[in-house]
Design an enzyme around this catalytic site. Structure first.
Site, PDB file in Angstrom:
ATOM      1  N   SER A   8      10.001 -21.164  31.200  1.00  0.00           N
ATOM      2  CA  SER A   8      11.253 -20.765  30.550  1.00  0.00           C
ATOM      3  C   SER A   8      12.234 -20.288  31.601  1.00  0.00           C
ATOM      4  O   SER A   8      11.908 -19.439  32.434  1.00  0.00           O
ATOM      5  CB  SER A   8      10.985 -19.634  29.557  1.00  0.00           C
ATOM      6  OG  SER A   8      12.208 -18.997  29.229  1.00  0.00           O
ATOM      7  N   HIS A  31      11.703 -25.083  29.601  1.00  0.00           N
ATOM      8  CA  HIS A  31      11.861 -24.478  28.272  1.00  0.00           C
ATOM      9  C   HIS A  31      13.167 -23.685  28.267  1.00  0.00           C
ATOM     10  O   HIS A  31      13.382 -22.810  29.105  1.00  0.00           O
ATOM     11  CB  HIS A  31      10.651 -23.581  28.025  1.00  0.00           C
ATOM     12  CG  HIS A  31      10.617 -22.880  26.707  1.00  0.00           C
ATOM     13  ND1 HIS A  31      10.078 -23.456  25.568  1.00  0.00           N
ATOM     14  CD2 HIS A  31      11.016 -21.631  26.352  1.00  0.00           C
ATOM     15  CE1 HIS A  31      10.155 -22.574  24.561  1.00  0.00           C
ATOM     16  NE2 HIS A  31      10.714 -21.467  25.005  1.00  0.00           N
ATOM     17  N   ASP A  33      15.661 -21.329  26.096  1.00  0.00           N
ATOM     18  CA  ASP A  33      15.702 -20.434  24.934  1.00  0.00           C
ATOM     19  C   ASP A  33      17.130 -20.223  24.451  1.00  0.00           C
ATOM     20  O   ASP A  33      17.924 -19.573  25.122  1.00  0.00           O
ATOM     21  CB  ASP A  33      15.085 -19.083  25.309  1.00  0.00           C
ATOM     22  CG  ASP A  33      13.588 -19.197  25.545  1.00  0.00           C
ATOM     23  OD1 ASP A  33      12.870 -19.564  24.594  1.00  0.00           O
ATOM     24  OD2 ASP A  33      13.142 -18.926  26.685  1.00  0.00           O
ATOM     25  N   MET A  35      19.460 -18.431  21.840  1.00  0.00           N
ATOM     26  CA  MET A  35      19.439 -17.284  20.915  1.00  0.00           C
ATOM     27  C   MET A  35      20.855 -17.008  20.438  1.00  0.00           C
ATOM     28  O   MET A  35      21.805 -17.091  21.213  1.00  0.00           O
ATOM     29  CB  MET A  35      18.913 -16.044  21.632  1.00  0.00           C
ATOM     30  CG  MET A  35      17.561 -16.237  22.297  1.00  0.00           C
ATOM     31  SD  MET A  35      16.934 -14.665  22.910  1.00  0.00           S
ATOM     32  CE  MET A  35      15.542 -15.229  23.902  1.00  0.00           C
ATOM     33  N   HIS A  64      14.158 -24.372  22.670  1.00  0.00           N
ATOM     34  CA  HIS A  64      13.586 -23.454  21.675  1.00  0.00           C
ATOM     35  C   HIS A  64      14.743 -22.733  20.994  1.00  0.00           C
ATOM     36  O   HIS A  64      15.359 -21.840  21.579  1.00  0.00           O
ATOM     37  CB  HIS A  64      12.646 -22.461  22.395  1.00  0.00           C
ATOM     38  CG  HIS A  64      12.038 -21.437  21.494  1.00  0.00           C
ATOM     39  ND1 HIS A  64      11.405 -20.314  21.967  1.00  0.00           N
ATOM     40  CD2 HIS A  64      11.976 -21.355  20.137  1.00  0.00           C
ATOM     41  CE1 HIS A  64      10.961 -19.580  20.948  1.00  0.00           C
ATOM     42  NE2 HIS A  64      11.310 -20.185  19.824  1.00  0.00           N
ATOM     43  N   MET A  66      16.192 -20.206  18.733  1.00  0.00           N
ATOM     44  CA  MET A  66      15.973 -18.962  17.980  1.00  0.00           C
ATOM     45  C   MET A  66      17.304 -18.623  17.327  1.00  0.00           C
ATOM     46  O   MET A  66      18.010 -17.699  17.733  1.00  0.00           O
ATOM     47  CB  MET A  66      15.502 -17.858  18.933  1.00  0.00           C
ATOM     48  CG  MET A  66      14.035 -18.021  19.319  1.00  0.00           C
ATOM     49  SD  MET A  66      13.614 -17.092  20.793  1.00  0.00           S
ATOM     50  CE  MET A  66      14.123 -18.287  22.021  1.00  0.00           C
ATOM     51  N   MET A 135       4.396 -18.325  18.523  1.00  0.00           N
ATOM     52  CA  MET A 135       4.947 -17.226  19.337  1.00  0.00           C
ATOM     53  C   MET A 135       3.853 -16.192  19.569  1.00  0.00           C
ATOM     54  O   MET A 135       3.198 -15.749  18.632  1.00  0.00           O
ATOM     55  CB  MET A 135       6.132 -16.564  18.633  1.00  0.00           C
ATOM     56  CG  MET A 135       7.399 -17.405  18.540  1.00  0.00           C
ATOM     57  SD  MET A 135       8.087 -17.946  20.121  1.00  0.00           S
ATOM     58  CE  MET A 135       8.349 -16.397  20.984  1.00  0.00           C
ATOM     59  N   GLY A 142      12.264 -11.925  27.194  1.00  0.00           N
ATOM     60  CA  GLY A 142      11.166 -12.229  28.111  1.00  0.00           C
ATOM     61  C   GLY A 142      10.486 -10.937  28.535  1.00  0.00           C
ATOM     62  O   GLY A 142      10.948  -9.837  28.221  1.00  0.00           O
ATOM     63  N   ASP A 173       4.106 -19.200  23.514  1.00  0.00           N
ATOM     64  CA  ASP A 173       5.310 -18.690  24.174  1.00  0.00           C
ATOM     65  C   ASP A 173       5.349 -17.178  24.052  1.00  0.00           C
ATOM     66  O   ASP A 173       5.404 -16.645  22.940  1.00  0.00           O
ATOM     67  CB  ASP A 173       6.538 -19.329  23.497  1.00  0.00           C
ATOM     68  CG  ASP A 173       7.858 -18.901  24.123  1.00  0.00           C
ATOM     69  OD1 ASP A 173       7.837 -18.233  25.182  1.00  0.00           O
ATOM     70  OD2 ASP A 173       8.910 -19.250  23.544  1.00  0.00           O
TER      71      ASP A 173
HETATM   72  C1  DX5 Z   1      11.143 -15.130  24.084  1.00  0.00           C
HETATM   73  C2  DX5 Z   1      11.322 -16.546  24.538  1.00  0.00           C
HETATM   74  C3  DX5 Z   1      10.406 -16.912  25.632  1.00  0.00           C
HETATM   75  C4  DX5 Z   1      10.554 -16.084  26.896  1.00  0.00           C
HETATM   76  C5  DX5 Z   1       9.174 -15.901  27.439  1.00  0.00           C
HETATM   77  O1  DX5 Z   1      11.659 -14.950  22.826  1.00  0.00           O
HETATM   78  O2  DX5 Z   1      11.098 -17.446  23.481  1.00  0.00           O
HETATM   79  O3  DX5 Z   1      10.475 -18.290  25.931  1.00  0.00           O
HETATM   80  O4  DX5 Z   1      11.356 -16.653  27.880  1.00  0.00           O
HETATM   81  O5  DX5 Z   1       9.215 -15.029  28.499  1.00  0.00           O
HETATM   82  P1  DX5 Z   1       7.882 -14.404  29.110  1.00  0.00           P
HETATM   83  O6  DX5 Z   1       7.048 -15.535  29.626  1.00  0.00           O
HETATM   84  O7  DX5 Z   1       8.385 -13.515  30.188  1.00  0.00           O
HETATM   85  O8  DX5 Z   1       7.188 -13.650  28.021  1.00  0.00           O
HETATM   86 ZN    ZN Z   2      10.901 -19.577  24.075  1.00  0.00          ZN
END
Ligand code: DX5
Ligand code: ZN
Length: 221
Positions: A8, A31, A33, A35, A64, A66, A135, A142, A173
């Site tokens: 990610s 990946h 993200d 949001m 991804h 969200m 998840m 992260g 993830d």
């Molecule tokens: C969190 C994201 C993840 C995030 C994971 O909501 O969907 O993809 O980047 O980060 P790590 O690997 O640090 O948990």
């Molecule tokens: Zn993600």
């Protein structure tokens, strides 16, 4: 069962996304993200950034989403050329229709489940998707700790994929690292997002290979 490492870029140096993507050329996918500050309490980027990095990424993009109302917003990512688009089950009004639309646009269709969403109600629609994202943290940020309580859900999903003889990837993830990836792999995950583990490492490329080795080792046992 093949292994895929999908780092990610959420916690990479976003002032240099091209350079950060170059570091993970040895990974399988990047990946991304998305949001919207609505489905999750955090805001990142959207379609224009995905369009900008698609042509400079050395690996295909695993989006991804969200976001609220993916029925409305997700198809544009597939149309832009994103190779995989994952939306959340909790946010989609018509997940089967949306998955079919993503596939029609040429993308792999992914369905994501928050930690509190059970997998059972979705077992019948697994043939409609290409990837199930389980998840292993609450989505939004992260750097959180891997939820071991998700391991039974991963096992249940793997059982269903085996029973139905599907070609479906099971992605995890959140909190995936050298400490946790083997447990996720043993439970049946085959596709691994790792954000901070890869981008906080001294050598991102070496970290991708280390994670891959651990996951492959866990599958062999
Ligand atoms: C969190 C994201 C993840 C995030 C994971 O909501 O969907 O993809 O980047 O980060 P790590 O690997 O640090 O948990
Ligand atoms: Zn993600």
């Amino acid at each position: 069962m093949g292994i895929r490492i999908t780092p990610s870029i959420l916690n990479s140096d976003v002032s240099d996304l091209r350079g950060e993507l170059a570091k993970i050329a040895g990974a399988d996918w990047a990946h991304v993200d998305v949001m919207d500050n609505h489905f999750v309490p955090n805001l990142t980027w959207g379609l224009p950034v995905v369009e900008a990095i698609l042509p400079v990424s050395p690996v295909p993009l695993d989006i991804h989403l969200m976001i609220a109302d993916p029925d409305r917003w997700a198809p544009a990512y597939a149309e832009a050329g994103a190779q995989s688009v994952t939306f959340h089950a909790e946010a989609a009004a018509a997940p089967i229709r949306l998955a079919r639309e993503l596939r029609r646009q040429g993308a792999r269709a992914g369905l994501a489940l928050r930690p509190t969403t059970g997998v059972d109600p979705f077992l019948e629609l697994l043939p409609e998707i290409d990837m199930l994202l389980i998840m292993t943290v609450e989505p939004g940020f992260g750097g959180q700790s891997f939820l071991d309580s998700m391991l039974p859900k991963i096992r249940a999903a793997r059982r269903a994929v085996t029973e139905q003889d599907l070609d479906l990837w099971i992605q995890v993830d959140g909190g995936v690292s050298r400490e946790t990836i083997e447990r996720a792999a043993e439970a049946g995950a085959d596709t691994f997002v790792a954000g901070s583990a890869v981008y906080k490492a001294e050598d991102a490329a070496a970290e991708v290979e280390a994670l891959r080795g651990l996951a492959e080792g866990a599958h062999r046992h």
